[in-house]
Design an enzyme around this catalytic site. Structure first.
Site, PDB file in Angstrom:
ATOM      1  N   GLU A 118      -2.022  -1.532   6.072  1.00  8.20           N
ATOM      2  CA  GLU A 118      -3.419  -1.963   6.037  1.00  8.20           C
ATOM      3  C   GLU A 118      -3.999  -1.991   7.457  1.00  8.20           C
ATOM      4  O   GLU A 118      -3.310  -2.398   8.397  1.00  8.20           O
ATOM      5  CB  GLU A 118      -3.512  -3.368   5.427  1.00  8.20           C
ATOM      6  CG  GLU A 118      -3.038  -3.426   3.993  1.00  8.20           C
ATOM      7  CD  GLU A 118      -3.161  -4.817   3.368  1.00  8.20           C
ATOM      8  OE1 GLU A 118      -3.708  -5.738   4.018  1.00  8.20           O
ATOM      9  OE2 GLU A 118      -2.698  -4.979   2.228  1.00  8.20           O
ATOM     10  N   GLU A 166     -10.317  -0.366  -0.737  1.00  6.43           N
ATOM     11  CA  GLU A 166     -10.340  -1.466  -1.703  1.00  6.43           C
ATOM     12  C   GLU A 166     -11.569  -2.360  -1.494  1.00  6.43           C
ATOM     13  O   GLU A 166     -11.917  -2.709  -0.354  1.00  6.43           O
ATOM     14  CB  GLU A 166      -9.067  -2.324  -1.542  1.00  6.43           C
ATOM     15  CG  GLU A 166      -9.033  -3.514  -2.492  1.00  6.43           C
ATOM     16  CD  GLU A 166      -7.688  -4.216  -2.566  1.00  6.43           C
ATOM     17  OE1 GLU A 166      -6.721  -3.759  -1.926  1.00  6.43           O
ATOM     18  OE2 GLU A 166      -7.619  -5.236  -3.274  1.00  6.43           O
TER      19      GLU A 166
HETATM   20  O1  KIV Z   1      -0.192  -3.914  -3.191  1.00  5.86           O
HETATM   21  C1  KIV Z   1      -1.054  -3.370  -3.909  1.00  5.86           C
HETATM   22  O2  KIV Z   1      -1.068  -3.509  -5.141  1.00  5.86           O
HETATM   23  C2  KIV Z   1      -2.068  -2.560  -3.247  1.00  5.86           C
HETATM   24  C3  KIV Z   1      -3.143  -2.012  -4.112  1.00  5.86           C
HETATM   25  C4  KIV Z   1      -4.147  -3.068  -4.330  1.00  5.86           C
HETATM   26  C5  KIV Z   1      -3.761  -0.813  -3.528  1.00  5.86           C
HETATM   27  O3  KIV Z   1      -2.035  -2.388  -2.079  1.00  5.86           O
END
Ligand code: KIV
Length: 271
Positions: free
Chosen positions: A122, A189
Site C-alpha cells: 500500500e 480502493e
Molecule cells: O487485503 C485485502 O483484502 C485487500 C483488498 C481490499 C484489495 O487488499
C-alpha cells in the site's frame, strides 16, 4: 485477456491487460486457505489475493495492522498448496516494507517462497524505493492506492479518498510514480468513480478497483463479503450468496438430527 481466464496468468500478460486495449476486465478475489483457493480457481478468476484482510475475515482482528509476516506466509502457503491456476498475489503486511529496502526484499522473498507469484503493498510515491528494490530482486509488485486500510489511523477511519481536486490529483501522481517504479498493476480502493477512471486513464498498467467504480481495468472483492459470510459490508460490495446463513441452517439441522437420534442413520454406520 479473453472472456475466460487464459492459463497461465502471468505478470507480462497482466501488465498489458488494459480494457482500452480491448482486454476483458480482470477478476480478482481474496482467498486465505486451500478450500477458498479451490473455489476461486474453479470459478475461473484471474487472480487470487491473499489479502491482509485475513485479519478481519479469518483471524478475528478489528484491523489489518495486527497481521504479521508469519500470518501472511502461513496463509499464502495454504492457498498455494491448492495449486490454483490464477496468479497468487500476497499482501505485504504493515511494517514489513516500511523500514528499509533489505528488510522489504527479504519479506517479499518470504511470500514468494511461500507460493505467491507477486506481492502487493500500500502507498504512493513514498513507497518508490521499496518497489524498486523488490522489482530489482525479480519480485513483481502490485500497488494499492486510495483507501489503504493499513493507514486507518492516519486517515482517521475507513474514509473514501480523493474527494477533492487536490487529493484526486495527488492519487494520479502517486499512481504514475509507483508504475514508473515498476508496479505491474494497481489496486484502487474507496475513491469516487471519476477518480478511479482518471487513474485508470493515466497509467499503462491495469487498475483493479474495489469501491472505485466501473472504469477500472478489473474488480476485486473479499471472499467473505461476496459469498455472504459477513453480516455487514461496505456499499461497494455485491453479495452473490448468503453462505453464512446457509451454514447456520445446515449446522442447526445437524444439531437437531443428533439430538433427535436421526443422525447417524444405518447407512452412515460401519457394520
Ligand atoms: O487485503 C485485502 O483484502 C485487500 C483488498 C481490499 C484489495 O487488499
Amino acid at each position: 485477456m479473453p472472456e475466460t481466464r487464459s492459463a497461465p496468468v502471468t505478470v507480462p500478460k497482466l501488465r498489458a491487460a488494459k480494457r482500452r486495449a480491448g482486454h476483458a476486465p480482470l477478476v480478482m478475489v481474496t482467498a486465505y486457505d486451500a478450500p477458498g483457493a479451490r473455489i476461486a480457481d474453479a470459478a475461473g478468476v484471474d487472480l487470487i489475493l491473499v489479502g491482509d484482510s485475513v485479519a478481519n475475515n479469518v483471524l478475528g482482528y478489528r484491523d489489518t495492522l495486527q497481521v504479521t509476516m508469519e500470518n501472511m506466509a502461513h496463509h499464502t502457503a495454504a492457498v498455494a498448496r491448492a495449486r490454483p491456476e490464477p496468479m497468487i498475489v500476497a499482501d505485504l503486511p504493515w511494517m514489513s516494507y516500511h523500514l528499509d529496502r533489505v528488510d522489504t526484499v527479504r519479506n517479499g522473498a518470504t511470500l514468494i517462497r511461500a507460493g505467491a507469484q507477486a506481492v502487493k503493498l500500500e502507498g504512493g510515491s513514498n513507497r518508490v524505493p521499496m518497489i524498486e528494490a523488490l522489482v530489482a530482486a525479480e519480485i513483481p509488485v502490485m500497488g494499492h492506492l486510495g483507501l489503504t486500510p493499513q493507514s486507518v489511523n492516519a486517515m482517521g477511519g475507513y474514509r473514501v479518498q480523493g474527494r477533492d481536486d487536490a487529493a484526486a490529483h495527488a492519487l494520479t501522481v502517486d499512481a504514475k510514480a509507483i508504475v514508473a517504479a515498476g508496479c505491474f498493476a494497481v489496486v484502487i480502493e474507496g475513491v469516487p468513480e471519476s477518480v478511479g477512471a482518471a487513474i485508470t486513464e493515466s497509467i499503462d498498467v491495469p487498475t483493479i478497483g474495489i469501491g472505485a467504480g466501473p472504469a477500472c481495468d478489473g474488480q476485486v472483492l473479499v471472499f467473505h463479503d461476496l459469498l455472504g459470510f459477513n453480516d455487514t459490508a461496505p456499499k461497494f460490495v455485491r453479495r452473490y450468496a448468503d453462505l453464512g446463513a446457509d451454514a447456520v441452517a445446515a449446522m442447526a439441522a445437524y444439531a437437531a438430527d443428533v439430538r433427535s437420534g436421526a443422525f447417524p442413520a444405518d447407512a452412515e454406520v460401519y457394520h
